[in-house]
Design an enzyme around this catalytic site. Structure first.
Site, short mmCIF file in Angstrom:
data_model
loop_
_atom_site.label_atom_id
_atom_site.label_comp_id
_atom_site.label_asym_id
_atom_site.label_seq_id
_atom_site.Cartn_x
_atom_site.Cartn_y
_atom_site.Cartn_z
N LYS A 117 43.60 35.26 30.21
CA LYS A 117 42.55 34.62 30.29
C LYS A 117 41.55 35.41 31.31
O LYS A 117 41.85 35.65 32.63
CB LYS A 117 42.64 33.24 30.87
N GLU B 241 48.28 36.23 43.45
CA GLU B 241 47.67 37.09 44.53
C GLU B 241 46.32 36.61 44.77
O GLU B 241 45.55 36.47 43.88
CB GLU B 241 47.63 38.57 44.04
N CYS C 256 38.91 42.56 47.25
CA CYS C 256 39.85 41.61 47.72
C CYS C 256 40.52 42.36 49.13
O CYS C 256 40.68 41.51 50.26
CB CYS C 256 41.10 41.06 47.06
N GLU D 47 36.98 34.03 53.81
CA GLU D 47 36.56 35.21 53.06
C GLU D 47 35.02 34.86 52.72
O GLU D 47 34.76 33.93 51.89
CB GLU D 47 37.62 35.26 51.74
P1 NAD Z 1 38.67 32.31 40.84
O1 NAD Z 1 40.01 31.74 41.58
O2 NAD Z 1 37.27 31.58 41.02
O3 NAD Z 1 39.00 32.60 39.27
C1 NAD Z 1 40.16 33.63 38.92
C2 NAD Z 1 40.65 33.04 37.82
O4 NAD Z 1 40.91 31.98 37.42
C3 NAD Z 1 39.41 33.14 36.68
O5 NAD Z 1 39.79 33.82 35.27
C4 NAD Z 1 38.88 31.71 36.46
O6 NAD Z 1 38.32 31.67 35.27
C5 NAD Z 1 40.41 31.14 36.40
N1 NAD Z 1 40.45 29.82 36.75
C6 NAD Z 1 39.46 29.11 37.40
N2 NAD Z 1 39.75 27.69 37.66
C7 NAD Z 1 41.07 27.66 37.17
C8 NAD Z 1 41.65 26.51 36.97
N3 NAD Z 1 41.70 25.10 37.47
N4 NAD Z 1 43.12 26.71 36.48
C9 NAD Z 1 43.55 28.17 35.99
N5 NAD Z 1 42.79 29.19 36.07
C10 NAD Z 1 41.41 29.06 36.70
O7 NAD Z 1 38.56 33.87 41.62
P2 NAD Z 1 37.17 34.77 41.24
O8 NAD Z 1 36.06 34.12 41.79
O9 NAD Z 1 37.28 35.25 40.02
O10 NAD Z 1 37.83 36.28 42.11
C11 NAD Z 1 37.74 36.52 43.63
C12 NAD Z 1 38.84 35.89 44.09
O11 NAD Z 1 39.63 36.75 43.68
C13 NAD Z 1 38.74 36.38 45.88
O12 NAD Z 1 39.45 35.42 46.66
C14 NAD Z 1 39.39 37.59 45.80
O13 NAD Z 1 39.97 38.00 47.20
C15 NAD Z 1 40.45 37.48 44.82
N6 NAD Z 1 40.97 38.76 44.44
C16 NAD Z 1 42.63 39.24 45.03
C17 NAD Z 1 42.76 40.22 44.58
C18 NAD Z 1 44.22 40.51 44.94
O14 NAD Z 1 44.97 41.55 44.37
N7 NAD Z 1 44.83 39.80 46.00
C19 NAD Z 1 42.09 41.00 43.61
C20 NAD Z 1 40.94 40.98 43.47
C21 NAD Z 1 40.36 39.65 43.73
#
Ligand code: NAD
Length: 485
Positions: A174, A249, A283, A384
């Site tokens: 997804k 992560e 991130c 963040e």
């Molecule tokens: P997000 O948590 O909003 O979304 C991540 C994913 O989860 C998306 O595919 C989203 O559609 C899905 N999602 C949303 N609600 C959900 C639910 N209730 N149940 C299951 N899935 C759901 O994050 P984002 O805005 O896409 O990404 C940014 C974040 O990701 C930042 O906090 C960043 O630091 C983190 N990030 C971490 C790493 C790492 O390797 N640690 C790498 C890149 C980004």
């Protein structure tokens, strides 16, 4: 405008509802980039069923045979690099150079795991008795769910997918709704490389229903998630309820410590790249600079000069070094944090404003922003931001710098700029982070090395990337054989 369907069981299929959603180019919102299926629980359950049906055949192949398909996919990806990079820039906003690097990284990841296929196996262990063989085998888990964020829309799916596939799992992905194109292009490449139907499936749509189904479906053996702490914590609880294997992560609040002995030009260059590169939407981006007071003013001036030199604009345009925020919500969030910082006593010494002149009028463009006078209690020092906003905290000495760096509840990447080898090594020992960089940017990772956070940046259960990535996607079986009789 491109149109994409879900990829289920090797076929391109529409959502049952017939509903779609469209993404705009964040550099010019008048341009619609692509439309996608607005799917939900039913489409996701169908994808899990397709994966389950394909699993046995895929798992029965040798890892070497699977690896050959990944190596082929690597070549195909590389051949499409410029087309994919341009699409990535149009959808997510990062500069073409950054997007090209990300697509190349993804090709390299598939090449790495293609080669690694020759090494995936178990171990022989000396038995207590003669003429007895004791060994382990590595086996796939079954159907694995992947949930990915938008900020590295091809590299993160690639670094989860390649170890999952080479280990023999079937996958349902997804992707984040802000940027699904790269995942769907990856599916085309893998199909062309010979991946059997149903081994890789993609469902786009609402996070709660598509992601929720992956988290709760009893036939999903394990789930790897990258995204925000808020969503990660929720998905983790859903997985824990049914005792499924989890790898989560999340975000960071990554510090770069600048000590008084540092080369300040180097420090300013590293912070500018790690704080403003990728529009601060990494991130591992540097979001806190913790600098010794005696050099704080001199360092800040040098950082301001670096920020001034950044050319903000459409990432497809030559010469542009920083693209837009990904969408209106993230854009607004950046300014909200700047306002909070000002209200809490911080001073914006550079940037802080929207850029909307001329060609920038229709995009989510802002200046790289530097805030000084920040103290550890302020929100800008602990939450963040996920934008090009760097907070500068002045401290008395190394010990205080370390305490401030560790004074947050996350720990992903951390860097230090110093010529003092002892302090650099003490930092590497004492900083609570999964990755430590000495005289280097806090962003940027070697694909062959383990990656993951500590504290609330990660469930800290399994590392991603590197050869060890297969550990999450496989389990060990122990076999005892007695041939003495
Ligand atoms: P997000 O948590 O909003 O979304 C991540 C994913 O989860 C998306 O595919 C989203 O559609 C899905 N999602 C949303 N609600 C959900 C639910 N209730 N149940 C299951 N899935 C759901 O994050 P984002 O805005 O896409 O990404 C940014 C974040 O990701 C930042 O906090 C960043 O630091 C983190 N990030 C971490 C790493 C790492 O390797 N640690 C790498 C890149 C980004």
């Amino acid at each position: 405008m491109r149109t994409y369907q879900n990829f289920i069981g090797g076929e391109w299929v529409s959502a049952a509802s017939g509903k779609t959603f469209t993404n705009q180019n964040p550099a010019d919102t008048r341009e619609a980039v692509a439309s996608y299926q607005q799917s939900g629980q039913a489409e996701t359950a169908a994808a899990v069923a397709a994966a389950q049906a394909a699993f046995a055949g895929w798992a029965a192949m040798t890892s070497v045979a699977r690896g050959r398909i990944l190596s082929k996919a690597s070549q195909l990806l590389e051949a499409k690099k410029s087309e994919l990079a341009e699409l990535l820039t149009r959808e997510e906003g990062k500069t073409l150079a950054e997007a090209t690097g990300e697509v190349q990284r993804s090709a390299d990841i598939f090449r790495f795991f293609g080669g690694l296929s020759y090494t995936i196996g178990g171990q022989t262990i000396p038995h207590d008795l003669p003429q007895n063989l004791l060994f382990t085998k590595r086996e796939p888990l079954g159907v694995v769910g992947l949930i990915t964020p938008w900020n590295f829309p091809i590299a993160i799916p690639a670094w989860k997918l390649a170890p999952a596939l080479v280990s023999g799992n079937a996958v349902v992905l997804k992707p984040a709704s802000q940027a699904p194109a790269m995942s769907l292009e990856l599916a085309k490449v893998l199909a062309e490389a010979g991946l059997p139907k149903g081994v890789f499936n993609i469902v786009t749509g609402d996070g709660r229903s598509v992601g929720g189904e992956l988290a709760t479906n009893a036939n999903v053996a394990a789930l790897s998630f990258t995204g925000s702490l808020k969503v990660g914590a929720q998905v983790y609880q859903q997985l824990a309820q049914r005792m499924a294997r989890a790898q989560m992560e999340m975000g960071g609040k990554n510090p770069t410590i600048v000590l008084a002995d540092a080369d300040l030009d180097l420090a300013a260059r590293l912070v500018a790249i790690a704080g403003f590169g990728l529009t601060g939407q990494a991130c591992t981006a540097t979001s806190r600079v913790i600098v010794e007071k005696s050099v704080a003013e001199a360092f800040t001036q040098k950082l301001i000069e670096k920020a001034k030199a950044i050319v903000v604009g459409n990432g497809l345009k030559p010469g542009v070094t920083m693209g837009p925020a990904v969408n209106a919500q993230e854009f607004k969030g950046n300014f909200d944090y700047i306002d909070i910082a000002k209200n809490e006593g911080g001073t914006v010494v550079y940037g802080g404003a929207r850029l909307s002149d001329g060609e920038l009028a229709h995009g989510f463009f802002m200046q790289p922003t530097i805030i000084t006078g920040v103290t550890p209690q302020m929100k800008i020092a602990s939450e963040e931001v996920f934008g090009p906003v760097v907070a500068v905290l002045a401290v008395e000495n190394f010990d205080e710098a370390l305490a401030v760096a560790n004074g947050v509840d996350v720990g992903l990447s951390a860097s230090i700029v110093t010529r003092d080898l002892k302090k650099a090594m003490l930092y590497a020992e004492r900083i609570e982070a999964g990755v430590v960089k000495i005289n280097q940017i806090s962003t940027g990772l070697a694909l062959q090395a383990p990656f993951g956070g500590v504290k609330k940046s990660s469930t800290d259960s399994f590392k991603e990337q590197g050869a060890g990535a297969v550990e999450f996607y496989s389990r060990i079986k122990t076999v005892y054989l007695d041939y003495s009789a």
